[in-house]
Write an enzyme that holds these catalytic residues in place. Sequence first.
Site, PDB file in Angstrom:
ATOM      1  CG  HIS A  27      -0.729  -3.238 -18.074  1.00 16.83           C
ATOM      2  ND1 HIS A  27      -0.632  -4.518 -17.654  1.00 16.83           N
ATOM      3  CD2 HIS A  27      -1.303  -2.516 -17.617  1.00 16.83           C
ATOM      4  CE1 HIS A  27      -1.434  -4.224 -16.297  1.00 16.83           C
ATOM      5  NE2 HIS A  27      -1.776  -2.918 -16.291  1.00 16.83           N
ATOM      6  CG  HIS A  67       2.537  -1.197 -16.703  1.00 17.05           C
ATOM      7  ND1 HIS A  67       2.934  -0.181 -15.727  1.00 17.05           N
ATOM      8  CD2 HIS A  67       2.282  -0.781 -17.630  1.00 17.05           C
ATOM      9  CE1 HIS A  67       3.220   1.039 -16.536  1.00 17.05           C
ATOM     10  NE2 HIS A  67       2.590   0.755 -17.861  1.00 17.05           N
ATOM     11  N   GLY A 115       6.964  -2.773  -9.729  1.00 16.63           N
ATOM     12  CA  GLY A 115       5.452  -2.910  -9.995  1.00 16.63           C
ATOM     13  C   GLY A 115       4.726  -1.676  -9.384  1.00 16.63           C
ATOM     14  N   GLY A 156       3.724   7.629 -15.613  1.00 16.18           N
ATOM     15  CA  GLY A 156       3.205   7.489 -14.271  1.00 16.18           C
ATOM     16  C   GLY A 156       4.427   7.301 -13.241  1.00 16.18           C
ATOM     17  CG  HIS A 260      -2.303   1.963 -19.180  1.00 20.80           C
ATOM     18  ND1 HIS A 260      -1.109   2.676 -18.848  1.00 20.80           N
ATOM     19  CD2 HIS A 260      -2.535   1.102 -17.856  1.00 20.80           C
ATOM     20  CE1 HIS A 260      -0.544   2.207 -17.693  1.00 20.80           C
ATOM     21  NE2 HIS A 260      -1.359   1.340 -16.987  1.00 20.80           N
ATOM     22  CB  SER A 381      17.948  12.826  15.825  1.00 24.33           C
ATOM     23  OG  SER A 381      18.080  14.051  16.017  1.00 24.33           O
ATOM     24  CD  GLU A 408      11.680  10.937   5.670  1.00 29.16           C
ATOM     25  OE1 GLU A 408      11.846  11.744   6.714  1.00 29.16           O
ATOM     26  OE2 GLU A 408      11.180  11.632   4.592  1.00 29.16           O
ATOM     27  CG  HIS A 470       7.736  14.208  15.518  1.00 31.18           C
ATOM     28  ND1 HIS A 470       6.868  15.147  14.716  1.00 31.18           N
ATOM     29  CD2 HIS A 470       9.162  14.449  14.793  1.00 31.18           C
ATOM     30  CE1 HIS A 470       7.664  15.809  13.891  1.00 31.18           C
ATOM     31  NE2 HIS A 470       8.747  15.466  13.822  1.00 31.18           N
TER      32      HIS A 470
END
Length: 659
Positions: A27, A67, A115, A156, A260, A381, A408, A470
């Site tokens: 790249h 990259h 990556g 990106g 790119h 929970s 998450e 769930h």
Amino acid sequence: MNPQDKKAVDVLRGLALDMIAEAKSGHPGIVLSAAPLLYALYKDHLNADKDDCTYFNRDRFVLSCGHGSALLYALLHLLGYPLPLDQLKRFRKLDSLTPGHPEVGHTPGVDCTAGPLGQGLAQAVGMALAESHLRALYPEGERLVDHYTYCLVGDGCLEEGISHEALSFAGRMHLSRLIVLYDKNDCTLDGPLSDSSSDDVLLRMKALNWNVLEVPDGNDVDQVSKAIGAARLAKDKPTLILCHTVIGYGSPYAGSHKSHGKAFSKAEVEETKKNLGIATAPFEVPEEVPSLLEGTFGERGKRKHARDEREARLYQKDHPDQYALFEKYREGRVDADLFRSAPVYPDGFAQATRNTSHDLLALLHEKIPVLFGGSADVADSVMTRIPGLADYDPAHPEGRNVRFGIREFAMASIANGILLHGGLRPYVGSFLVFSDYMKGALRMSSMERLPVVYLFSHDSIAVGEDGPTHQPIEQLTMLRTIPNFDVLRPADARECAACYAIAFASASTPSALILSRQKLSLLSTSSFEGTKRGAYVVLREEKEDFDLVLIASGSEVSLALQCQEELIKEGIDLRVVSMPSSFLFDRQDPSYREDVLGKDRRRRLFVEMGKSDALYKYADHVYGIDDYGTSARAEDVLEKFRFTVPDLCRFVKSLLSSL
């Protein structure tokens, strides 16, 4: 830019272009746009020791846009890291030290595997979080832990969803020693950035509580260096330095997305070098460039390293006990003998394994001062919040409960960064069904050989009323297919304790503990040691020629034992095998595996409330679920999907009649 710096940047660009041309792969766009950014960072600011690449109190650097690896490798070579020229010539070749994207532990000077765009940034947040917490964890901790985390991102990286999660968390936690260089060249692989994004990044970052600096000309080393210096002075926020650059700068494709991922031909490399005034032949390194960097980066790093070692010796005299702990946990390892045997549970003990997990976690917090973690807004929970411990926040960086928020993916990636940094042992929690959100980071844990402990509760259709969104079905299969990833699903409290021992003793394998919300009764013959072998026979009361082996994990072990109890009355002899970890069981010797499962695959039935496909590895017959769940009381859902004792008994008798 002074002539010395221009020549050094030219050599850096030329060397990286030569690598890409030689490999016919790579790249070049980011090599040409971001070279001044990395050069300014390493020449003027970043503190590390090329002769001791992993010394603890060094600054960390993460190339999130992985990259651009040719640029990093070329720079590390010029800086004097043990990365010889012949390895640059083998860029992207089999078994070289210069793979297509950076890999931690493989290439000297690489602090993070990056990556998939955005994950490097989130791991850098984890490193900065670890630095902040460690500094506050020890008295006068700044004497031991005093460094920065730097990260290079591109357009990106900031489009990826994980970037929002990670940036938001870092801003909330005021991680002021995190400095992100943004190579804003306004292109992605498919075209101009404007085709897919119209974000005002400056306003976005300010809204996320970041300090923002802007460099009008990212090709000017002096401008970039001045901005980094200013960022290092920020005391209450992380800093993003937006550097306006030109992708493919100086090449025939300057400013175009075509640069790119297009490996320039040797002729195009020559044209680019001519446009930039680069006079070097392929892989030529003028002596004055490494000499310049040795006198700046090299000498500065050695001085810092020597100061850190002197300070550590003084700290050891002033705080001998705390320094002993620091040394003990520097690598994030914990005592393997914390659970040499299972805690004693009374007869009739029944508890959801998420509650048992909480008890064990609290016990570990008493014994391991570097335990550090939390959950994605489900602490009550998944039972990850430990009473009596403060929450980590800007006012209390010593806090050991982390509120990751509903993030998450970033949470898992941050945990990876914490372990890459060293000195802490992280755990994170969520519902099993949301492991899908975390998959990319789970894979990275495995690839980087990081023993993150993942606590996943609400493990089956027994979740009940929350319904199919769930109720995990395919998630166990997904997790088990990740190489070097241990999935541990305990059947009772005793097995849960063994699973904790396995997970926290691991040095290079991440673990997922799969925990129930419903109560599971203590099995009179469950085995702590058997769990450590991945699978074992729960009862050995069967005749020599038993009729069928029931293999199960988690709550289904109890179901299998109840089925065994019923069918023995009818003269049907069953063996029950608990398999809390197929990962560990597969690593036992063949004779043990055959002794547990029996020789005849036709007389094995795997019972599990999940997708059946992968379970045929162990048995010719599977009693599973190949559809989604439904919303109802847990008892009704289990009855609908036939996970009751009468249903399983009927299935076993039908199966035996067909054999």
